[in-house]
Design an enzyme around this catalytic site. Sequence first.
Site, PDB file in Angstrom:
ATOM      1  N   CYS A 166       0.896  -1.165   0.000  1.00  0.00           N
ATOM      2  CA  CYS A 166       0.000   0.000   0.000  1.00  0.00           C
ATOM      3  C   CYS A 166       0.927   1.205   0.000  1.00  0.00           C
ATOM      4  O   CYS A 166       1.502   1.548   1.031  1.00  0.00           O
ATOM      5  CB  CYS A 166      -0.902   0.015   1.231  1.00  0.00           C
ATOM      6  SG  CYS A 166      -1.847   1.559   1.369  1.00  0.00           S
TER       7      CYS A 166
ATOM      8  N   CYS B  84      -0.431   4.249   2.370  1.00  0.00           N
ATOM      9  CA  CYS B  84      -0.492   4.148   3.834  1.00  0.00           C
ATOM     10  C   CYS B  84      -0.206   2.714   4.274  1.00  0.00           C
ATOM     11  O   CYS B  84       0.949   2.300   4.265  1.00  0.00           O
ATOM     12  CB  CYS B  84      -1.817   4.668   4.384  1.00  0.00           C
ATOM     13  SG  CYS B  84      -3.293   4.099   3.551  1.00  0.00           S
ATOM     14  N   SER B  85      -1.243   1.952   4.621  1.00  0.00           N
ATOM     15  CA  SER B  85      -0.980   0.632   5.185  1.00  0.00           C
ATOM     16  C   SER B  85      -2.144  -0.327   4.939  1.00  0.00           C
ATOM     17  O   SER B  85      -2.355  -1.254   5.709  1.00  0.00           O
ATOM     18  CB  SER B  85      -0.737   0.767   6.688  1.00  0.00           C
ATOM     19  OG  SER B  85      -1.846   1.436   7.283  1.00  0.00           O
ATOM     20  N   CYS B  86      -2.927  -0.100   3.866  1.00  0.00           N
ATOM     21  CA  CYS B  86      -4.092  -0.946   3.593  1.00  0.00           C
ATOM     22  C   CYS B  86      -3.658  -2.402   3.434  1.00  0.00           C
ATOM     23  O   CYS B  86      -2.688  -2.697   2.745  1.00  0.00           O
ATOM     24  CB  CYS B  86      -4.808  -0.458   2.337  1.00  0.00           C
ATOM     25  SG  CYS B  86      -5.405   1.235   2.514  1.00  0.00           S
TER      26      CYS B  86
END
Lengths: 195, 102
Positions: free
Chosen positions: A103, A106-108
């Site tokens: 991602c 961000c951090s999906c």
Amino acid sequence: MSDHPSSVISARVRHVEALLESRGLLEDGEIDGRIDEFLAGGSPANGARIAARAWVDPGFAERLLADANGAIRELGFSMAGGLQEQRLKVVANTAEEHNVVVCTLCSCYPIALLGPSPGWYKSEAYRSRVVRDPRGVLREFGLELPERTRISVWDASAESRYMVVPRRPEGTEGLSEEQLAGLVTRKGLIGTAAV
Amino acid sequence: MSRINDVGGMAGFPAIVEEPDEPPFHADWEAHVFALNGALIRRGVYNLDEFRDAIERMPAEEYLAASYYERWFAAITTLLVEKGVAVPEELDLPDERDRPHG
């Protein structure tokens, strides 16, 4: 911000929690309940079960690659447990093509299937570099792919999550589905390990 | 204009570091920040897109200096102020209240 000692941020978080409780925006014990629920939730064992089923059941594998949200329901999993249902796409590694998930923004991450994400997945180092030099990054993880293997990088987003089905290791014909699931690692399901 | 979080393809970041046997949270406060955010979203104080946006519009130097859950906490406090739940001074610890707000 990082120059705050951990005790300072810890005190600030407690202070904000107390303020919100006093305004009726948090109930007593709500935070602890949510933490327990999260830690008891997703785990890479879920993703491993899906991968192993795909290895032993070609019909399931086909449904999984065509409509992952529908197929994982057959095993009792769902992408609708969070704040909003997320679209899941599952991609399978072959001799010709290797897949890896990131991602960049961000951090999906498919937490329901893989549990909490590792720190490196959330790091700027991984997010910035794997899209520019996937082969080099995979080499840093100890995964050396043949030059002829194509690499596809899947960039997750707020609405879409990805999971990789690794290649089934050779010599595993005699193993049960459960034993096969035991071979699959979190990194294999992200694509930074072979299996 | 792209924001600082949009790092895909950006050069200059170091090697990737893996932490063996990494716990889901490195400190209790991280778990609390995680749960606090979920509670506020479910209660409708703000939504997930607003939360993400609040992280992504952090000044670049603050974003890069902050750890993952420090960013979350910064976004939560930004939104609590913007949504009128609290004024900035209320979010500070009593002994921090004399520091300037930027």
